[in-house]
Design a protein around this motif. Sequence first.
Motif, PDB file in Angstrom:
ATOM      1  N   GLY A 187      35.209  17.888  19.228  1.00  0.00           N
ATOM      2  CA  GLY A 187      34.093  17.841  18.151  1.00  0.00           C
ATOM      3  C   GLY A 187      33.245  16.741  18.096  1.00  0.00           C
ATOM      4  N   LYS A 188      32.984  15.780  19.027  1.00  0.00           N
ATOM      5  CA  LYS A 188      32.086  14.825  19.015  1.00  0.00           C
ATOM      6  C   LYS A 188      30.949  15.444  19.408  1.00  0.00           C
ATOM      7  N   ILE A 305      33.691  25.955  24.371  1.00  0.00           N
ATOM      8  CA  ILE A 305      33.438  24.797  25.053  1.00  0.00           C
ATOM      9  C   ILE A 305      31.886  24.279  24.273  1.00  0.00           C
ATOM     10  N   ASP A 306      31.777  22.987  23.886  1.00  0.00           N
ATOM     11  CA  ASP A 306      30.331  22.743  23.597  1.00  0.00           C
ATOM     12  C   ASP A 306      29.544  22.158  24.913  1.00  0.00           C
ATOM     13  N   SER A 307      28.990  22.993  25.648  1.00  0.00           N
ATOM     14  CA  SER A 307      28.378  22.713  26.722  1.00  0.00           C
ATOM     15  C   SER A 307      27.422  21.652  26.706  1.00  0.00           C
ATOM     16  N   GLN A 308      26.548  21.667  25.611  1.00  0.00           N
ATOM     17  CA  GLN A 308      25.568  20.529  25.419  1.00  0.00           C
ATOM     18  C   GLN A 308      26.185  19.181  25.496  1.00  0.00           C
ATOM     19  N   THR A 309      27.277  18.816  24.800  1.00  0.00           N
ATOM     20  CA  THR A 309      27.974  17.632  24.913  1.00  0.00           C
ATOM     21  C   THR A 309      28.837  17.478  26.256  1.00  0.00           C
ATOM     22  N   ILE A 351      28.785   9.104  33.402  1.00  0.00           N
ATOM     23  CA  ILE A 351      29.682   9.670  34.423  1.00  0.00           C
ATOM     24  C   ILE A 351      28.977  10.894  34.669  1.00  0.00           C
ATOM     25  N   VAL A 352      29.113  11.831  33.917  1.00  0.00           N
ATOM     26  CA  VAL A 352      28.470  13.310  34.296  1.00  0.00           C
ATOM     27  C   VAL A 352      27.037  13.526  34.429  1.00  0.00           C
TER      28      VAL A 352
END
Length: 389
Positions: A187-188, A305-309, A351-352
């Motif tokens: 949720g962040k 899934i929030d793929s932007q975050t 990281i990502v």
Amino acid sequence: MKQISILGSTGSIGTQALEVIRTHPGEFEVIALACGGSNVELLRRQIDEFKPAFVAVANPLAKEKLSDISNVDFGAEAVVRAAKAVPNGTVLNGINGAVGLESTLAALQSGATLALANKESLVVGGSLVRAVMVRPGQIVPVDSEHSAIAQSLSGGVHNRGLTSQNQDGHSEVDKLVLTASGGPFRGKSRAELSAVTPQQALNHPTWAMGPVVTINSSTLVNKALELIEAYLLFDIAPENIIPVVHPQSIVHSMVTFKDGATLLQASPPSMKIPIALGLTWPKRLVEVAPALQWDKASAWTFEPIDSQTFPAIDIARQAVAASAAHPAVFNAANEVLVDAFLAGQVPYLAIVDTVQKVVAEFSGVDEPDLAQLHEAENWARTRAKQLLN
């Protein structure tokens, strides 16, 4: 009794496997134990209790501490020998990281059933792993998600196999659904993650795991690796493998079939159930872990899934599409970045972001051999470190 070799015996998977074996006397004979060598005292207790014929310790520096035990050998080759110790039994590969690949290959080549908890084996060397299998269904997945898929496929596909394919080769499967807890940052927004500390990232809401896996869970890299693993295990295209957030961690994954039905596997969050199934598939042991209590109210929720975050899953799909060596690059670069983050050398979002850059720069190898995969991993680690600097 079924003969068992446990690789990574002092780690989380290995110790839980030995608990299963301890509580089911007469079912198993522990032939070999292997570990890295960081917890010699625990290994000594395991040797005293289970009396394996052969023990392997990867770190030669542990030799002095175990010099009084005659059946212990040291070094990476010793671990590979432990992987070949039960050709008519089951090898549980609970080794952490890409170093587990050679043991996976050795176990499969020996003819043993492989209970696979080392997802990096498939992520790094999937094409090699599939090439050395001597029979269908030789790999039994131990990751809770892939075990859940295997169990659901067993109930839903008419030949009750471990793969998505019927005996006539026509798939009844539409989609695989991988569930994810969402980690500590569900949720962040991306902006809210800019100042995340290692301590915050290591505070997983559901599972107690090692530091690397816990960080990977927080970035959803773990789910990205599991998507690659599911693609290789079950022959389902990555675009038809759908991760969803399921904060309760009760449904461990699902299979949707072409007739519209969905089968799922549900249990309280315990790794002992997939570990036990890995050791005995398709047989089930009794009283492995507590069951769900259906006389009490509960609610399960599922979120996209929030793929932007959390873009790691999209990067994994891109890696699979690019070449057979790209997933190895993805994994190796991530290992470098996780170590750097835990050491306080880079911010969390790096990281990502950095992994994505490394994957995008790699030129690819279509049919890599083991040496080429190692070269790709070495290149990825070097390039990741260069980008860090």
